[in-house]
Design a protein around this motif. Structure first.
Motif, PDB file in Angstrom:
ATOM      1  N   MET A 179       1.892  15.124   1.285  1.00 36.22           N
ATOM      2  CA  MET A 179       2.507  16.350   0.757  1.00 36.22           C
ATOM      3  C   MET A 179       2.328  17.491   1.760  1.00 36.22           C
ATOM      4  O   MET A 179       1.351  17.504   2.515  1.00 36.22           O
ATOM      5  CB  MET A 179       1.852  16.763  -0.566  1.00 36.22           C
ATOM      6  N   LEU A 203       1.491   8.642   9.934  1.00 41.57           N
ATOM      7  CA  LEU A 203       2.433   8.935   8.846  1.00 41.57           C
ATOM      8  C   LEU A 203       2.437  10.403   8.438  1.00 41.57           C
ATOM      9  O   LEU A 203       3.338  10.854   7.746  1.00 41.57           O
ATOM     10  CB  LEU A 203       2.115   8.052   7.633  1.00 41.57           C
ATOM     11  N   ARG A 238       7.426  20.926  -5.264  1.00 39.28           N
ATOM     12  CA  ARG A 238       7.076  20.660  -3.865  1.00 39.28           C
ATOM     13  C   ARG A 238       7.501  19.231  -3.543  1.00 39.28           C
ATOM     14  O   ARG A 238       7.415  18.345  -4.382  1.00 39.28           O
ATOM     15  CB  ARG A 238       5.580  20.865  -3.617  1.00 39.28           C
ATOM     16  N   ILE A 239       7.973  19.049  -2.323  1.00 46.29           N
ATOM     17  CA  ILE A 239       8.522  17.748  -1.953  1.00 46.29           C
ATOM     18  C   ILE A 239       7.756  17.162  -0.780  1.00 46.29           C
ATOM     19  O   ILE A 239       7.610  17.803   0.263  1.00 46.29           O
ATOM     20  CB  ILE A 239      10.014  17.875  -1.593  1.00 46.29           C
ATOM     21  N   GLY A 240       7.250  15.964  -1.001  1.00 46.76           N
ATOM     22  CA  GLY A 240       6.537  15.257   0.058  1.00 46.76           C
ATOM     23  C   GLY A 240       7.142  13.894   0.278  1.00 46.76           C
ATOM     24  O   GLY A 240       8.277  13.627  -0.119  1.00 46.76           O
ATOM     25  N   LYS A 241       6.358  13.028   0.917  1.00 45.07           N
ATOM     26  CA  LYS A 241       6.864  11.698   1.266  1.00 45.07           C
ATOM     27  C   LYS A 241       6.017  10.616   0.637  1.00 45.07           C
ATOM     28  O   LYS A 241       4.810  10.787   0.434  1.00 45.07           O
ATOM     29  CB  LYS A 241       6.835  11.530   2.789  1.00 45.07           C
ATOM     30  N   ARG A 242       6.673   9.513   0.314  1.00 45.02           N
ATOM     31  CA  ARG A 242       5.990   8.344  -0.207  1.00 45.02           C
ATOM     32  C   ARG A 242       6.316   7.174   0.705  1.00 45.02           C
ATOM     33  O   ARG A 242       7.477   6.816   0.887  1.00 45.02           O
ATOM     34  CB  ARG A 242       6.499   8.065  -1.624  1.00 45.02           C
ATOM     35  N   PHE A 243       5.294   6.613   1.326  1.00 41.28           N
ATOM     36  CA  PHE A 243       5.458   5.454   2.213  1.00 41.28           C
ATOM     37  C   PHE A 243       5.013   4.206   1.478  1.00 41.28           C
ATOM     38  O   PHE A 243       3.932   4.189   0.889  1.00 41.28           O
ATOM     39  CB  PHE A 243       4.584   5.602   3.472  1.00 41.28           C
ATOM     40  N   ARG A 266      -6.156   4.976   8.333  1.00 37.44           N
ATOM     41  CA  ARG A 266      -6.097   5.525   9.692  1.00 37.44           C
ATOM     42  C   ARG A 266      -4.662   5.896  10.057  1.00 37.44           C
ATOM     43  O   ARG A 266      -4.405   7.009  10.530  1.00 37.44           O
ATOM     44  CB  ARG A 266      -6.660   4.502  10.686  1.00 37.44           C
ATOM     45  N   ILE A 267      -3.698   4.978   9.812  1.00 39.98           N
ATOM     46  CA  ILE A 267      -2.320   5.316  10.199  1.00 39.98           C
ATOM     47  C   ILE A 267      -1.743   6.405   9.298  1.00 39.98           C
ATOM     48  O   ILE A 267      -0.896   7.182   9.722  1.00 39.98           O
ATOM     49  CB  ILE A 267      -1.386   4.085  10.258  1.00 39.98           C
ATOM     50  N   VAL A 291      -2.357  12.694   0.351  1.00 38.06           N
ATOM     51  CA  VAL A 291      -2.917  12.903  -0.988  1.00 38.06           C
ATOM     52  C   VAL A 291      -3.222  11.584  -1.705  1.00 38.06           C
ATOM     53  O   VAL A 291      -3.813  11.587  -2.777  1.00 38.06           O
ATOM     54  CB  VAL A 291      -2.006  13.790  -1.870  1.00 38.06           C
ATOM     55  N   ILE A 307       0.864  -1.180   0.000  1.00 38.27           N
ATOM     56  CA  ILE A 307       0.000   0.000   0.000  1.00 38.27           C
ATOM     57  C   ILE A 307       0.898   1.228   0.000  1.00 38.27           C
ATOM     58  O   ILE A 307       1.813   1.327   0.825  1.00 38.27           O
ATOM     59  CB  ILE A 307      -0.943   0.009   1.223  1.00 38.27           C
ATOM     60  N   ALA A 316      -4.755   1.239   6.967  1.00 33.65           N
ATOM     61  CA  ALA A 316      -3.757   2.059   6.272  1.00 33.65           C
ATOM     62  C   ALA A 316      -4.204   3.519   6.239  1.00 33.65           C
ATOM     63  O   ALA A 316      -3.408   4.430   6.486  1.00 33.65           O
ATOM     64  CB  ALA A 316      -3.540   1.529   4.856  1.00 33.65           C
TER      65      ALA A 316
END
Lengths: 82, 82
Positions: free
Chosen positions: A9, A67, A38-43, A61-62, A76, A4, A59
């Motif tokens: 962002m 996260l 713009r820089i975000g995160k990918r988990f 919820r967390i 997003v 997942i 997923a």
């Protein structure tokens, strides 16, 4: 195993200094086709077993509670890949 | 304006201490459906004008040369959204 992906962002109304720095670097390198970065995160969450509604709900919820920081970030995307 | 999203992840064979920390936190919170967490970056590049082949090629080039460090990271996606 299924994964997942959660994308987080920085909120649109907030400054993103890291993104600004990259945008500045691109301009200095002569790359002028991008007006903003713009820089975000990918988990990537590896799922133990099958992806069912419960796992997806967990997923989501967390993503919201662990996260991301909802004062400064938006979740997003939460999607299953392969 | 159209946006190009570039996803960068730590290489699979490398440790990801930040991801390990999040996975540990999830376990302590009682969330046990995920066997692993890896954390990468998501770049949103706002395109000035239309997305043509040249812009996409430029995005792929800067993804490889500027936005990622190919010693420790892989570019896992370059795609146009909206």
């Amino acid at each position: 195993m299924p994964t997942i992906v959660v994308d987080v962002m920085p909120k649109a109304e907030l400054l993103d200094p890291q993104g600004k720095a990259v945008a500045g670097a691109l301009t200095r390198l002569g790359v002028d086709r991008f007006s903003g970065v713009r820089i975000g995160k990918r988990f990537e969450l590896t799922v133990e077993g099958e992806v069912d509604d419960e796992v997806l709900a967990t997923a989501r919820r967390i993503a919201a509670e662990v996260l991301s920081n909802d004062v400064i970030e938006d979740v997003v995307g939460v999607e299953v890949v392969e």
